[in-house]
Every structure is written in C-alpha cells, then in structure tokens.
Design an enzyme around this catalytic site. Sequence first.
Site, PDB file in Angstrom:
ATOM      1  CD  GLU A 145      28.017 -43.876 -38.737  1.00 58.15           C
ATOM      2  OE1 GLU A 145      27.496 -42.953 -39.387  1.00 58.15           O
ATOM      3  OE2 GLU A 145      27.414 -44.491 -37.834  1.00 58.15           O
ATOM      4  CG  HIS A 146      30.813 -42.105 -35.637  1.00 55.85           C
ATOM      5  ND1 HIS A 146      29.548 -42.637 -35.835  1.00 55.85           N
ATOM      6  CD2 HIS A 146      30.806 -40.881 -36.227  1.00 55.85           C
ATOM      7  CE1 HIS A 146      28.823 -41.771 -36.519  1.00 55.85           C
ATOM      8  NE2 HIS A 146      29.553 -40.707 -36.776  1.00 55.85           N
TER       9      HIS A 146
END
EC number: 1.1.1.23
Length: 434
Positions: free
Chosen positions: A326-327
């Site tokens: 996600e990050h």
Amino acid sequence: MSFNTIIDWNSCTAKQQRQLLMRPAISASESITRTVNDILDSVKARGDDALREYSAKFDKTTVTALKVSAEEIAAASERLSDELKQAMAVAVKNIETFHTAQKLPPVDVETQPGVRCQQVTRPVASVGLYIPGGSAPLFSTVLMLATPARIAGCKKVVLCSPPPIADEILYAAQLCGVQDVFNVGGAQAIAALAFGTESVPKVDKIFGPGNAFVTEAKRQVSQRLDGAAIDMPAGPSEVLVIADSGATPDFVASDLLSQAEHGPDSQVILLTPDADMAHQVAEAVERQLAELPRAETARQALNASRLIVTKDLAQCVEISNQYGPEHLIIQTRNARELVDGITSAGSVFLGDWSPESAGDYASGTNHVLPTYGYTATCSSLGLADFQKRMTVQELSKVGFSALASTIETLAAAERLTAHKNAVTLRVNALKEQA
C-alpha cells in the site's frame, strides 16, 4: 518470529519466501456476513427507524435528529483552534492542486475520414463518504474524499459518521463542501447510503474506510443490483521500506511504527541489502516503541512484520513488486532512480524527507490506497474515481459509406443479422438518394 529476527532472503526456500510475504489473514466470519446482511435488509425495509435502533444498540446513543444541523457544525468550528484550521487549509490547498492537475482533456479524433470519436468525462452524480468515529477521528479522510468529489463536480456529496461526531470531522466536511452530514455509523450507515432512507439520500457510490462490519457492508451493497458502487476493496494498512546503508535508522523505524500503530493487523516490512542497517532499525524500533501511547497495538502488528536482508537493491525492488505494498518508502541514496522499476505500489515516498505521514495528511496525494495486494490491479484514489468516462461517435455519410462493408462483414461473421441489417438498410437508403 519477532520483529527483531533478521531474515536472509537468499537463505530461504521459495516456499519460505512466499510465506514471508503473506499478509495476515482477513475474511469476514459467517456471523459478520449474516449480521451485516440482516442490517442491510432492515435498513432497506424500515429506514430511519432502523438507523435509530442500531445507533442505540451499537453506539449506545439516542439519536433524535439524524441530520447534523448547520448550527451544530458552526459550533464545532468555533471549538477548534486556529492552528488546526490553518493546517487543514494548507492540506486542502495541496490536495486541490494535485487533484485538479488530474483533469483529463477530452479526446476528439477522426479515426478515418468522416468517422469522429470522442471521450468525455462526467462526474458521478451523488457520492456518500463514510468516516469512522472513535477516539482518534479520521478527519483527514474527509479532506481526501470530499476535495476530489468537489473538483469532479459531484452534484450531491453527503457524509455519515457514528455519533457523536467529532468537531474536526464536522469542520472538515464544511471546509470541503460536503452538503449534508448524518449521525449514522457502522454497517447501517452503508445501508442508508446504498438504499436511501427518509433522511439519508441514496447515492451512486460509497467511499471511505471502516471496521470489519463496514467493510463487509460495502462489499455486499456493491454486489446488489439496488445497491451502490464502492471505492475499492479494503484490507489492513501496510508499509514496505527499502533502505540502503545511506538511510537514517531512526527515520526508517519511525515510518515503520507510524504504520504499525494503525492496528494489530497492520503489516510492516523492511528490505535492505545491508545487515547492519537491519540491526540498527530493529534497535531504533524498540527505542521508539517505548515512547508510543499505542505501543501495544504497534507491538501486535510487529508480530506479523519482517526485517529482510537481500542481495542488492535490485532484489529489493523485485521483492517489493511481488508484495505490492500500500505504501512504499524508498530511503536510498538513489531513491528517484529506483522508481522506474516499481510496478506495484499504492503510493511511493522517496528519500529521507518524505515520510508516509506527508502523504497521509498534506503533501497533496491521496491517502486512500489499495491494500492487501490489490495494487497489482487497483490504483490509488484520485479524481477519476469520482468521474466516469463516456464515448461519443458521429459518422457522416462519407464516413459511414467507407466503413459499411467492414461492419457488415464483421456482423455477419458473428451471425448477428440485425446488426448487419442496421448497416445494410442505410447503405440501400444512400443508393436510393444517389
């Protein structure tokens, strides 16, 4: 396996490597699925009465007025500090700048003489934003959702949040142009937005995070013909950091912990070709963890997290793409040079001075991101999620005549006679006019 365990990637078997990149299991239990289904059916059938009953049952709150009044919102604004209001204004300005830049020019081409094809965008007419409640209200998510909705031109933007709604959420909604705010939380809020009630309007698309019940409710309404579309599949939050010997261990540790404190099911991973860096980060994590109010939550998340030593940075990139975080934070000497090799990530943060917190709040990018490996096929939230594309075609007599035989041949090959006739009739009409 504790987070202090340093793992040598190249000493692991292929099976062990796959296991290292497995995420904590998520699946709605049968009881959650049944409960959510019952809530959806009840709200659909009984409207506002069901919403009030569920608020009393789940939120332990008696809700007289479902819609928050303008006076309540104004009072909430008065209670906030000027410092916080100014910080929100800066964040909104940056979010506006980045999302306005995402506007696509219309496509208008002549594919061949007399055949004009266009692509135009239109806003999703009505959207519903869900913002969780709790001790730490996610008012930043209001900024991230309502700002692009406004830029896209959505005619109706409404927001639901569990009562009592935090002042920060009410002010953020007003700041970003949300038209109506409702004292409704949980799966019942998703039901209200999907089906509509006497007070809450039905919307075309629902955005926003939530607990297991909210996530399951969004999944279910998105599969009902009379429901609503949703932003994206949801899963636990996660971060992967690629660091080399030039990184600052304390910075890396702080980024890992900022993700771990989200919840016990969050996952954080460090990839580094430098074993010393892995050890230094592990030590920094322990030091910083001792100072965190949410240390126990972060520690639980670290149980499913990994410190992995690789052969080189190229292998770090390869593993990151396989995981699809996600990050993705890249703290290396040549961070920008690695971006071209990244194929799957929700949002990427380059260099020592780009903490995930910047994107979470105020750099301008959106913090609503695909998780749980969905980065392989899904994008970070943007202006396009609040819009839809529409194509237009116009054929002149010359264009139609030139293309007619091609269409007839293709339609005949698919044995779709009516399709072929729609062309043949027009061809004959042109012959009669000649």
